[in-house]
Scaffold this active site. Structure first.
Site, mmCIF file in Angstrom:
data_model
loop_
_atom_site.group_PDB
_atom_site.id
_atom_site.type_symbol
_atom_site.label_atom_id
_atom_site.label_comp_id
_atom_site.label_asym_id
_atom_site.label_seq_id
_atom_site.Cartn_x
_atom_site.Cartn_y
_atom_site.Cartn_z
ATOM 1 C CE1 TYR A 21 18.553 33.349 61.028
ATOM 2 C CE2 TYR A 21 18.426 31.741 59.248
ATOM 3 C CZ TYR A 21 18.393 32.047 60.599
ATOM 4 O OH TYR A 21 18.209 31.038 61.516
ATOM 5 C CE LYS B 43 21.538 31.803 62.432
ATOM 6 N NZ LYS B 43 21.775 31.857 63.891
ATOM 7 C CB THR C 13 10.224 29.832 66.737
ATOM 8 O OG1 THR C 13 10.906 30.117 65.495
ATOM 9 C CG2 THR C 13 10.764 28.540 67.325
ATOM 10 C CG ASN D 218 18.774 30.326 70.837
ATOM 11 O OD1 ASN D 218 18.426 29.569 69.925
ATOM 12 N ND2 ASN D 218 17.943 31.215 71.380
ATOM 13 C CG ASP E 104 21.826 44.013 72.752
ATOM 14 O OD1 ASP E 104 22.013 43.189 71.827
ATOM 15 O OD2 ASP E 104 21.403 45.171 72.549
#
Length: 236
Positions: free
Chosen positions: A161, A165, A194, A91, A64
């Protein structure tokens, strides 16, 4: 399953589904001993078993990335199986519901996103760096996003998000300087079909995985501290 001498080793986090699964599958096909990293034991073991068909070398590794104790334990476990790690693919990542507008997201949502997407990659790299340093050509690949680009990246979608990044790209740059013998790069896989990307996305998982697999297996070792999409450098 122990690695044979000369067999390349790779750990892919978040490898139980999506891009991570496809990267793990393709690298296993190329002869790597793939460690399928996942926090969900059942999903991780299932993915490792599926990829392991036809004699491919895969091992499930519970990890994790948001939990330091879990990451430390995973590094300890891996060191019992192999004497070095050639490639680390960071990833694992999350995009949380409610990540809609920069002025409305909560501190908690932003903190949780950064914990996994940014600090998670740094935490894992730090923990596995000693094993990577024993490789003749160590490589670290951080799966980022075009949404993290400061050059035209921000267009309002999922700001937490995207910020995570952007920060991950900063981590990539710092790690590349700190680890001069390593190849450390960020990758934008594009908008991929995905669970996270959705079925309207323009790219297949194979297309999303391509540059990551290339960096892990074929790219020159002196290619480092770059942000890439479709095997080509793009602006930070």
């Amino acid at each position: 399953m122990k690695s044979k001498p000369g067999v390349k080793t790779v750990l892919v986090t978040g490898a139980n589904k999506g891009i991570g699964y496809e990267v793990a599958r393709q690298l296993a096909e190329k002869g790597f001993h793939v460690f399928v990293g996942a926090r969900n034991r059942d999903a991780g073991r299932k993915a490792a078993d599926e990829i392991a068909q036809e004699g491919r070398k895969t091992t499930f590794l519970e990890i994790d990335v948001s939990d330091n104790a879990s990451v430390t334990a995973a590094a300890r476990e891996l060191s019992k199986i192999v004497d070095h790690l050639d490639v680390l693919v960071n990833n694992a990542g999350i995009m949380i519901d409610g990540d809609d507008a920069i002025l409305e997201i909560s501190d908690e949502l932003l903190r949780k996103t950064l914990e996994t997407n940014t600090l998670g990659a740094l935490r894992v790299t730090r923990a596995f760096a000693p094993l990577l340093a024993k490789s003749k050509a160590p490589r670290v690949i951080n799966v980022s996003s075009g949404g993290g680009q400061l050059t035209g990246g921000a267009d309002g979608w999922s700001p937490a998000y995207c910020i995570s990044k952007t920060a991950l790209n900063g981590v990539t740059s710092q790690l590349a300087t700190a680890l001069p013998k390593f190849a450390v790069n960020s990758v934008c896989p594009g908008w991929v079909r995905t669970d996270m990307g959705g079925q309207s996305a323009t790219r297949s998982v194979e297309e999303g995985a391509d540059t990551i697999v290339w960096l892990a297996s074929e790219a020159p070792q002196n290619l480092t501290s770059k942000f890439l999409r479709d095997r080509k450098e793009i602006p930070w």
